[in-house]
Design a protein around this motif. Sequence first.
Motif, PDB file in Angstrom:
ATOM      1  N   ASP A 497       1.780  21.636  20.417  1.00  0.00           N
ATOM      2  CA  ASP A 497       0.472  22.356  19.775  1.00  0.00           C
ATOM      3  C   ASP A 497       0.940  23.626  19.260  1.00  0.00           C
ATOM      4  OD1 ASP A 497      -0.740  20.235  21.238  1.00  0.00           O
ATOM      5  OD2 ASP A 497      -2.356  21.412  21.993  1.00  0.00           O
ATOM      6  N   ARG A 498       1.994  24.378  19.911  1.00  0.00           N
ATOM      7  CA  ARG A 498       2.212  25.584  19.383  1.00  0.00           C
ATOM      8  C   ARG A 498       3.135  25.253  17.998  1.00  0.00           C
ATOM      9  NH1 ARG A 498       6.127  28.498  23.205  1.00  0.00           N
ATOM     10  NH2 ARG A 498       7.369  26.691  22.744  1.00  0.00           N
ATOM     11  N   SER A 499       3.721  24.218  17.802  1.00  0.00           N
ATOM     12  CA  SER A 499       4.964  24.191  17.035  1.00  0.00           C
ATOM     13  C   SER A 499       4.241  23.463  15.889  1.00  0.00           C
ATOM     14  CB  SER A 499       5.911  23.323  17.541  1.00  0.00           C
ATOM     15  OG  SER A 499       5.417  22.181  17.956  1.00  0.00           O
ATOM     16  N   SER A 500       3.028  22.665  15.954  1.00  0.00           N
ATOM     17  CA  SER A 500       2.610  22.057  14.709  1.00  0.00           C
ATOM     18  C   SER A 500       1.328  22.096  14.681  1.00  0.00           C
ATOM     19  CB  SER A 500       2.786  20.280  15.328  1.00  0.00           C
ATOM     20  OG  SER A 500       1.833  19.965  16.519  1.00  0.00           O
ATOM     21  N   ASN A 501       0.564  22.881  15.229  1.00  0.00           N
ATOM     22  CA  ASN A 501      -0.699  23.139  15.030  1.00  0.00           C
ATOM     23  C   ASN A 501      -1.014  24.700  15.205  1.00  0.00           C
ATOM     24  OD1 ASN A 501      -3.543  23.172  14.491  1.00  0.00           O
ATOM     25  ND2 ASN A 501      -4.170  21.959  16.230  1.00  0.00           N
ATOM     26  N   THR A 502       0.036  25.408  14.610  1.00  0.00           N
ATOM     27  CA  THR A 502       0.060  27.003  15.055  1.00  0.00           C
ATOM     28  C   THR A 502      -1.283  27.812  14.969  1.00  0.00           C
ATOM     29  OG1 THR A 502       2.444  26.865  14.646  1.00  0.00           O
ATOM     30  CG2 THR A 502       1.616  29.097  14.936  1.00  0.00           C
ATOM     31  N   ILE A 503      -1.742  27.814  13.847  1.00  0.00           N
ATOM     32  CA  ILE A 503      -3.013  28.335  13.452  1.00  0.00           C
ATOM     33  C   ILE A 503      -4.085  28.325  14.519  1.00  0.00           C
ATOM     34  CG2 ILE A 503      -4.681  28.907  11.820  1.00  0.00           C
ATOM     35  CD1 ILE A 503      -2.521  28.371   9.762  1.00  0.00           C
ATOM     36  N   ASN A 504      -4.358  26.990  14.812  1.00  0.00           N
ATOM     37  CA  ASN A 504      -5.420  26.836  15.648  1.00  0.00           C
ATOM     38  C   ASN A 504      -4.978  26.998  17.057  1.00  0.00           C
ATOM     39  OD1 ASN A 504      -7.400  25.731  13.596  1.00  0.00           O
ATOM     40  ND2 ASN A 504      -6.244  23.759  13.576  1.00  0.00           N
ATOM     41  N   TRP A 505      -4.074  26.870  17.219  1.00  0.00           N
ATOM     42  CA  TRP A 505      -3.597  27.166  18.623  1.00  0.00           C
ATOM     43  C   TRP A 505      -3.779  28.439  18.887  1.00  0.00           C
ATOM     44  CZ3 TRP A 505       0.920  30.255  19.967  1.00  0.00           C
ATOM     45  CH2 TRP A 505       1.455  30.005  21.255  1.00  0.00           C
ATOM     46  N   THR A 506      -3.104  29.435  17.865  1.00  0.00           N
ATOM     47  CA  THR A 506      -3.246  30.790  18.327  1.00  0.00           C
ATOM     48  C   THR A 506      -4.684  31.335  18.470  1.00  0.00           C
ATOM     49  OG1 THR A 506      -1.182  31.175  17.129  1.00  0.00           O
ATOM     50  CG2 THR A 506      -2.624  33.053  17.122  1.00  0.00           C
ATOM     51  N   ALA A 507      -5.649  30.843  17.357  1.00  0.00           N
ATOM     52  CA  ALA A 507      -6.957  31.148  17.383  1.00  0.00           C
ATOM     53  C   ALA A 507      -7.662  30.921  18.712  1.00  0.00           C
ATOM     54  CB  ALA A 507      -7.692  30.307  16.418  1.00  0.00           C
ATOM     55  N   ALA A 508      -7.033  29.577  19.371  1.00  0.00           N
ATOM     56  CA  ALA A 508      -7.756  29.281  20.552  1.00  0.00           C
ATOM     57  C   ALA A 508      -7.396  30.049  21.799  1.00  0.00           C
ATOM     58  CB  ALA A 508      -7.241  27.768  20.960  1.00  0.00           C
ATOM     59  N   LEU A 509      -6.117  30.656  21.875  1.00  0.00           N
ATOM     60  CA  LEU A 509      -5.879  31.570  22.655  1.00  0.00           C
ATOM     61  C   LEU A 509      -6.411  33.027  22.530  1.00  0.00           C
ATOM     62  CD1 LEU A 509      -1.780  31.040  22.922  1.00  0.00           C
ATOM     63  CD2 LEU A 509      -3.620  30.226  24.304  1.00  0.00           C
ATOM     64  N   LYS A 510      -6.489  33.607  21.351  1.00  0.00           N
ATOM     65  CA  LYS A 510      -7.533  34.573  21.173  1.00  0.00           C
ATOM     66  C   LYS A 510      -8.771  34.444  21.377  1.00  0.00           C
ATOM     67  CE  LYS A 510      -8.277  38.007  17.547  1.00  0.00           C
ATOM     68  NZ  LYS A 510      -8.247  38.548  15.966  1.00  0.00           N
ATOM     69  N   ASN A 511      -9.272  33.297  21.029  1.00  0.00           N
ATOM     70  CA  ASN A 511     -11.086  33.308  21.527  1.00  0.00           C
ATOM     71  C   ASN A 511     -10.928  33.451  23.193  1.00  0.00           C
ATOM     72  OD1 ASN A 511     -11.460  32.966  18.875  1.00  0.00           O
ATOM     73  ND2 ASN A 511     -11.542  30.913  18.524  1.00  0.00           N
ATOM     74  N   GLN A 512     -10.268  32.317  23.628  1.00  0.00           N
ATOM     75  CA  GLN A 512     -10.461  32.407  25.014  1.00  0.00           C
ATOM     76  C   GLN A 512      -9.906  33.743  25.986  1.00  0.00           C
ATOM     77  OE1 GLN A 512      -9.613  28.324  26.588  1.00  0.00           O
ATOM     78  NE2 GLN A 512      -8.255  28.349  25.012  1.00  0.00           N
ATOM     79  N   PHE A 513      -8.927  34.292  25.642  1.00  0.00           N
ATOM     80  CA  PHE A 513      -8.147  35.173  26.581  1.00  0.00           C
ATOM     81  C   PHE A 513      -7.773  36.529  25.761  1.00  0.00           C
ATOM     82  CE2 PHE A 513      -6.277  30.816  27.504  1.00  0.00           C
ATOM     83  CZ  PHE A 513      -7.093  30.567  28.360  1.00  0.00           C
ATOM     84  N   GLY A 514      -8.309  36.628  24.619  1.00  0.00           N
ATOM     85  CA  GLY A 514      -8.412  37.953  23.917  1.00  0.00           C
ATOM     86  C   GLY A 514      -6.838  38.432  23.479  1.00  0.00           C
ATOM     87  N   GLY A 515      -5.959  37.393  23.371  1.00  0.00           N
ATOM     88  CA  GLY A 515      -4.445  37.643  23.020  1.00  0.00           C
ATOM     89  C   GLY A 515      -3.947  36.627  22.485  1.00  0.00           C
TER      90      GLY A 515
END
Length: 528
Positions: A497-515
């Motif tokens: 997920d981190r390597s092939s879907n980086t933009i959405n993965w990053t957005a999911a972490l920010k939306n859930q955990f604020g970072g």
Amino acid sequence: MKSFKILTFIALTGAVISSCNKKYDDYAINTNKPSQTPPSLVLGGVLADMNSDKPWSNVMRWNQFDCCNYNYYGDQRYDWGGADLNSYYSMTNVQQMESEATRLGGQAVNPYSALGKFFRAWFFYRMTNLVGDLPMKSALLGKEDLTPAYDEQKQVFVQILQWLEEANTQLGQQIANPDKSNTAEGQLLKGDFYYGNDLGKWQRAVNTFRLRVLITLSKKTADADLKVVQQFKDIVSNPSKYPLLESSDQNLQFIYNNINKYPSNPDNLGFDATRYNMSATYLNTLVSLNDPRAYITAEPATEQVNKLHKSPADITAYVGAASGESLDNMSSKMSNVDTAVYSVRSRSRYYSNYAAEPGVLLGFPELCFNLAEAANRGWIEADAETWYKKGIKASLSFYGVPAEAAGSIIKTYNGQRYEVPFDFENSYYKQASVKYKGNNAQGLAQILTQKYLAFFENSGWQAYINWRRTGVPTFSVGSGTGNSGVIPKRFKYPDSDRSSNTINWTAALKNQFGGSTDDINADMWLLK
């Protein structure tokens, strides 16, 4: 003869030209692999995938039912990395099953389409509980969307509940008004090794699973979109529309045999019997309740029998290890089989044959405890104690304990036969630790504790999910469990997920955990 050579040349030339004209994509087609197959065959694979979290697996150690005391074979550590989200592959088979049913004459609503909704709910429930937000609406589109966006966990649960409502409706329609004139292969359920193609039993499983989902959402009762309490109440108050499991005979369970062998069996006795032992979280709780399931699932610790000269009928001879104990200490205490400090799993039950017990995925005891919990919380008008007692009795009966009338448990240990009398009403239930304390926090803790005991080596992640939601029972922590003495709340997303879907993965972490940290100790929406 000359004309024959010319004709041969023309034929060969035509073949070469035809080969040259072949489309590039055609070479990717495996002609040895069928592109079409009956939906019943695909169904078998999907049903098998539902049983991925088997008894005596790592999942069960994380549920703190048992421990591994030998480093080569495993440990109790919770230093979690990326989650297993292979259920996405299972759902591609669900899609294939549905399309094959339509191709082979299934109507717009058919048994495969109805069960397809249930399977989606089942697999997404498992995955979202492991990580949090998930690709859902944009997932499973193949090359049409290689970087799917993550749906918020709330929306995943909204969709799960909607699928289950639709599955119940569609199954109910087909049960009430079967089209007996349509004998097309896509309209007739086949290949179901759980319920023998019985749609009525599947409908009961669908609604029982829905109550599991709603109980898991107990922290979200104020959410106006979910309507957790109202949905729970609607299901329980309308059994004709929402039938539920009525006994353990209707459990959704995997039956093991000499081919599909129970994970503990005579083949691995020499490897497993002393390298795994029972967990204190489970076994010591049974001992504290003077609960006969200790005799059934475990053996007395050899130190208690050989050194302290206790009888195998003495329940205090059954001792579990704290999951948080260091592996070195646990290993040293189990190094001498004749004076082992901790109990091991019952050889007579789990190693004497290839079908020790069914692997329950969704069971009647859990339903009873879910109804008891809902009554305790005031969600439904029902007697919590009645359902609490039914749940205990159903679990006891699963192990052959005489729950409905006074009787005895007869066991053999090292050739020694012993008998343990048991009377549910006049002895076991009269204990202050067992008798229901009422619709209060103490009563709720009793319900949750007995539910945990009933989950022993079954129902996948449910024991952990219930602990994470309620804190009951108290899970052991320490150097043996790792993660700085903390039980994590989630897995990380897979590295892919981190390597092939980086933009959405990053957005999911920010939306859930604020970072941007994929933190296993962070609270997902479900727990906030």
